[in-house]
Design a protein around this motif. Structure first.
Motif, PDB file in Angstrom:
ATOM      1  N   UNK A 161       0.947  -1.264   0.113  1.00  0.00           N
ATOM      2  CA  UNK A 161      -0.131   0.133  -0.059  1.00  0.00           C
ATOM      3  C   UNK A 161       0.611   1.336  -0.021  1.00  0.00           C
ATOM      4  N   UNK A 162       0.551   2.016  -1.051  1.00  0.00           N
ATOM      5  CA  UNK A 162       1.473   3.203  -1.104  1.00  0.00           C
ATOM      6  C   UNK A 162       0.986   4.487  -0.070  1.00  0.00           C
ATOM      7  N   UNK A 163       1.723   5.453  -0.126  1.00  0.00           N
ATOM      8  CA  UNK A 163       1.658   6.593   1.029  1.00  0.00           C
ATOM      9  C   UNK A 163       0.272   7.329   0.754  1.00  0.00           C
ATOM     10  N   UNK A 171     -10.359   7.560   9.170  1.00  0.00           N
ATOM     11  CA  UNK A 171      -9.990   6.867  10.217  1.00  0.00           C
ATOM     12  C   UNK A 171     -10.381   5.182   9.871  1.00  0.00           C
ATOM     13  N   UNK A 172     -11.558   5.323   9.367  1.00  0.00           N
ATOM     14  CA  UNK A 172     -12.083   3.768   9.185  1.00  0.00           C
ATOM     15  C   UNK A 172     -11.264   3.165   7.849  1.00  0.00           C
ATOM     16  N   UNK A 173     -10.928   4.187   6.690  1.00  0.00           N
ATOM     17  CA  UNK A 173     -10.153   3.897   5.843  1.00  0.00           C
ATOM     18  C   UNK A 173      -8.623   3.412   5.960  1.00  0.00           C
ATOM     19  N   UNK A 174      -8.170   4.193   6.913  1.00  0.00           N
ATOM     20  CA  UNK A 174      -6.687   3.798   7.449  1.00  0.00           C
ATOM     21  C   UNK A 174      -6.691   2.476   8.267  1.00  0.00           C
ATOM     22  N   UNK A 175      -7.522   2.353   9.023  1.00  0.00           N
ATOM     23  CA  UNK A 175      -7.559   1.101   9.968  1.00  0.00           C
ATOM     24  C   UNK A 175      -8.105  -0.253   8.851  1.00  0.00           C
ATOM     25  N   UNK A 176      -8.827  -0.048   7.673  1.00  0.00           N
ATOM     26  CA  UNK A 176      -9.192  -1.221   6.907  1.00  0.00           C
ATOM     27  C   UNK A 176      -7.938  -1.221   5.989  1.00  0.00           C
ATOM     28  N   UNK A 177      -7.056  -0.560   5.697  1.00  0.00           N
ATOM     29  CA  UNK A 177      -5.982  -0.571   4.968  1.00  0.00           C
ATOM     30  C   UNK A 177      -4.893  -1.441   5.725  1.00  0.00           C
ATOM     31  N   UNK A 178      -4.663  -0.896   6.895  1.00  0.00           N
ATOM     32  CA  UNK A 178      -3.744  -1.736   7.725  1.00  0.00           C
ATOM     33  C   UNK A 178      -4.238  -2.971   8.155  1.00  0.00           C
ATOM     34  N   UNK A 179      -5.608  -3.233   8.564  1.00  0.00           N
ATOM     35  CA  UNK A 179      -5.935  -4.694   8.630  1.00  0.00           C
ATOM     36  C   UNK A 179      -5.905  -5.526   7.735  1.00  0.00           C
ATOM     37  N   UNK A 180      -6.063  -5.068   6.480  1.00  0.00           N
ATOM     38  CA  UNK A 180      -5.867  -5.657   5.225  1.00  0.00           C
ATOM     39  C   UNK A 180      -4.554  -6.118   4.924  1.00  0.00           C
ATOM     40  N   UNK A 188       2.135  -1.495   4.665  1.00  0.00           N
ATOM     41  CA  UNK A 188       1.290  -0.025   4.473  1.00  0.00           C
ATOM     42  C   UNK A 188       2.070   1.010   4.813  1.00  0.00           C
ATOM     43  N   UNK A 189       2.307   1.876   3.685  1.00  0.00           N
ATOM     44  CA  UNK A 189       2.849   3.161   4.249  1.00  0.00           C
ATOM     45  C   UNK A 189       1.839   4.266   4.626  1.00  0.00           C
ATOM     46  N   UNK A 190       2.515   4.636   5.857  1.00  0.00           N
ATOM     47  CA  UNK A 190       1.831   5.647   6.439  1.00  0.00           C
ATOM     48  C   UNK A 190       1.508   6.991   5.816  1.00  0.00           C
ATOM     49  N   UNK A 191       2.244   7.504   4.841  1.00  0.00           N
ATOM     50  CA  UNK A 191       2.117   8.774   4.219  1.00  0.00           C
ATOM     51  C   UNK A 191       2.746   9.610   5.332  1.00  0.00           C
ATOM     52  N   UNK A 192       3.153  10.828   4.919  1.00  0.00           N
ATOM     53  CA  UNK A 192       3.999  11.883   5.653  1.00  0.00           C
ATOM     54  C   UNK A 192       3.132  12.358   6.986  1.00  0.00           C
ATOM     55  N   UNK A 193       1.878  12.071   7.177  1.00  0.00           N
ATOM     56  CA  UNK A 193       1.154  12.574   8.336  1.00  0.00           C
ATOM     57  C   UNK A 193       1.361  12.070   9.759  1.00  0.00           C
ATOM     58  N   UNK A 201      -3.985   0.326  15.151  1.00  0.00           N
ATOM     59  CA  UNK A 201      -5.026  -0.428  15.394  1.00  0.00           C
ATOM     60  C   UNK A 201      -5.188  -1.580  14.391  1.00  0.00           C
ATOM     61  N   UNK A 202      -5.191  -1.426  13.000  1.00  0.00           N
ATOM     62  CA  UNK A 202      -5.052  -2.593  11.889  1.00  0.00           C
ATOM     63  C   UNK A 202      -4.422  -3.604  12.136  1.00  0.00           C
ATOM     64  N   UNK A 203      -2.962  -3.270  12.667  1.00  0.00           N
ATOM     65  CA  UNK A 203      -2.265  -4.400  12.971  1.00  0.00           C
ATOM     66  C   UNK A 203      -1.174  -4.912  11.948  1.00  0.00           C
ATOM     67  N   UNK A 204      -1.101  -3.928  10.703  1.00  0.00           N
ATOM     68  CA  UNK A 204      -0.451  -4.534   9.597  1.00  0.00           C
ATOM     69  C   UNK A 204       1.104  -3.778   9.745  1.00  0.00           C
ATOM     70  N   UNK A 205       2.007  -4.483   8.949  1.00  0.00           N
ATOM     71  CA  UNK A 205       3.299  -4.050   9.059  1.00  0.00           C
ATOM     72  C   UNK A 205       3.385  -2.546   8.472  1.00  0.00           C
ATOM     73  N   UNK A 206       4.068  -1.615   8.887  1.00  0.00           N
ATOM     74  CA  UNK A 206       4.052  -0.180   8.642  1.00  0.00           C
ATOM     75  C   UNK A 206       5.524   0.126   8.055  1.00  0.00           C
ATOM     76  N   UNK A 207       5.363   1.128   7.039  1.00  0.00           N
ATOM     77  CA  UNK A 207       6.638   1.794   6.317  1.00  0.00           C
ATOM     78  C   UNK A 207       6.307   3.249   6.683  1.00  0.00           C
ATOM     79  N   UNK A 208       7.085   3.757   7.845  1.00  0.00           N
ATOM     80  CA  UNK A 208       6.865   5.031   8.161  1.00  0.00           C
ATOM     81  C   UNK A 208       7.428   6.199   7.420  1.00  0.00           C
TER      82      UNK A 208
END
Length: 518
Positions: A161-163, A171-180, A188-193, A201-208
């Protein structure tokens, strides 16, 4: 010279006549006076429009002029639903959107009755298949990210998932992406925010991703904070860190977080004062040139205790990128990955000039980065991540043939969430609750359902990539070569990607390994 009768004059006569007729009818039936409830408001609107000077259209056509604004407001929907063919639509065609929806829902993904594209059209591309298909294991389509200087390399999926920042997305979109991402085993790239609670909360691997605003790791003056960075990067969900230099949709352009949108929740995530206007400048303050940027990369690698650190950019000047590679070779400091964002990349909002006219397209940029890294003997140390309209298995294979080790998708993942390409991303009124902070809209996005769709889309896209690789005889990512992919460049003439993008192949031996910077 003959002149036309103005609509304003016609309407003035019409109102006068309507009043007289209504009064006349009321002599015989008092109920006719109710017509004034319609006439008076319309007449007031008419009077306002003929006196205002802001809108010439409404001044000349005081009532019927509103029809223009009405039809313009529903034009995108009418075009998409009634006039758009399967291969039309910008930036993604109906055919492209449909394949994402089908894969996300895990339903029929086949097409009936043959090719819709025009294979004789200039620009048509295809891949040479083999008479002897091979077998590819999906588990082999993972890439270990981490140079010789990295202590905690990360095994990444080839498709992630790109940034996209929380704040731009709900918040629901971000949670669903991370959980997916957690369900599907990808990142899942967090974006610069910054890293929000919904990413966690979604539990996925993150690229900060860290941008010029240093959100999540900035001090009160807006400068980079080593203390806050060390605290955040230690979170086990954060697997890699990406320093954003620029993005394809608006390279070299900063951003503004308006005070009204800087709520206490957003402020806490980004480490800023709530209800203040916060700028993300075009350039980083923590470094000013290639050498100091590499020192910053090395600093983050130390502070993160050896997690992969990379940079993201849309290539503009070839000389600048080559200078960066020279600095890497000379100082022996390497980012673990470089994300190449094509000029065709998307964003929620960007100036037209930046979107349409700045930056190098993805294929050109990938090929240039691949050649330049090889030229300076850096390719074995650095992985390349590609971003820019990559939503199918063939898109992944084309990017891989030009040098990509890994691919990102933002809009593809948004389609998996239910995006309908309403082109309302910058309005705050996204009808499907993705690019909005309106509670009435984002509450309609069901995280439990959409996380499965995100995972399905990823899994089915990987499956399609494997199937195409097998049909073409590519038994591994490394075996995907540009000489097997072709483009029609003119009638009766086709060229391979190798001929188009690598006309003069460079090898590490073409560069003096003892090169000294001027």
């Amino acid at each position: 010279m003959a002149t036309t009768v103005s609509v304003r004059r016609v309407l003035s006569y019409a109102f006068a006549s309507a009043y007289l007729v209504t009064l006349f009818l009321s002599i015989f039936d008092r109920q006719a006076l109710w017509l004034f409830l319609l006439l008076v408001p319309l007449h007031l609107v008419y009077q306002h429009n003929v006196r205002q000077a802001k809108h010439t259209l409404l001044r000349n056509f005081p009532l019927v002029g509103y029809l223009r604004y009405f039809f313009e407001s529903i034009r995108p929907e009418f075009r998409q639903y009634f006039f758009e063919s399967d291969t039309d639509g910008k930036p993604f065609s109906r055919r492209q959107r449909s394949i994402v929806y089908q894969r996300a829902k895990n339903v029929r993904q086949t097409v009936p009755f043959g090719m819709h594209s025009n294979s004789l059209e200039i620009g048509y591309e295809w891949i040479a298949h083999t008479m002897f298909p091979v077998h590819v294991k999906e588990e082999n389509l993972r890439v270990l990210v981490g140079s010789s200087q990295c202590k905690q390399p990360y095994s990444a999926s080839i498709y992630n998932i790109s940034a996209m920042s929380y704040g731009s997305l709900s918040k629901t979109a971000v949670t669903a992406l991370s959980a997916g991402a957690k369900l599907g085993g990808f990142a899942h790239n967090t974006g610069e925010g910054g890293v929000s609670p919904f990413h966690i909360q979604g539990g996925g691997d993150l690229i900060w991703q860290i941008g010029t605003g240093y959100f999540g790791c900035r001090d009160k003056n807006g400068s980079f904070s080593e203390v806050l960075f060390r605290e955040q990067v230690a979170h086990p969900h954060i697997k890699m860190v990406e320093i954003k230099l620029s993005q394809g949709a608006k390279p070299g352009h900063g951003g503004i977080l308006p005070a009204a949108k800087n709520t206490p929740e957003i402020a806490a995530i980004r480490k800023v004062e709530p209800y203040t206007t916060v700028a993300s400048p075009p350039a980083h303050a923590a470094f000013k040139d290639p050498f100091t940027m590499l020192l910053f990369v090395e600093k983050l690698r130390v502070l993160s205790e050896g997690k992969p650190i990379g940079i993201k950019l849309c290539i503009g000047s070839k000389q600048e990128f080559e200078r960066l590679c020279q600095e890497m070779m000379h100082n022996r400091i390497y980012p673990d990955f470089i994300t190449i964002d094509g000029a065709e990349g998307g964003t929620g909002a960007a100036p037209l000039e930046f979107t349409d006219s700045l930056g190098m397209p993805l294929y050109d940029a990938l090929a240039f980065a691949q050649s330049t890294l090889r030229k300076y003997g850096l390719r074995d140390e650095i992985k390349i991540i590609a971003a820019g309209k990559i939503i199918t298995g063939v898109d992944i294979i084309k990017a891989a043939s030009l040098g990509a080790d890994i691919c990102y998708s933002a809009r593809g993942m948004m389609f998996a969430l239910g995006c309908i390409q309403a082109l309302q991303c910058d309005s705050g009124r996204c009808p499907v609750g993705i690019a909005t902070q309106d509670k009435n809209l984002y509450q309609g996005l069901d995280v439990a359902d959409k996380r499965v769709r995100v995972a399905n889309f990823h899994g089915n896209t990987i499956k399609s990539t494997v199937e195409v690789m097998e049909a073409c005889g590519f038994d591994s990512l490394e075996s995907i070569k540009p000489d097997k992919i072709f483009r029609r460049v003119e009638q009766g003439r086709n060229m391979s990607f190798k001929e188009l993008y690598f006309p003069k192949s460079q090898t590490p031996s073409t560069i003096n390994r003892n090169y000294v910077l001027n």
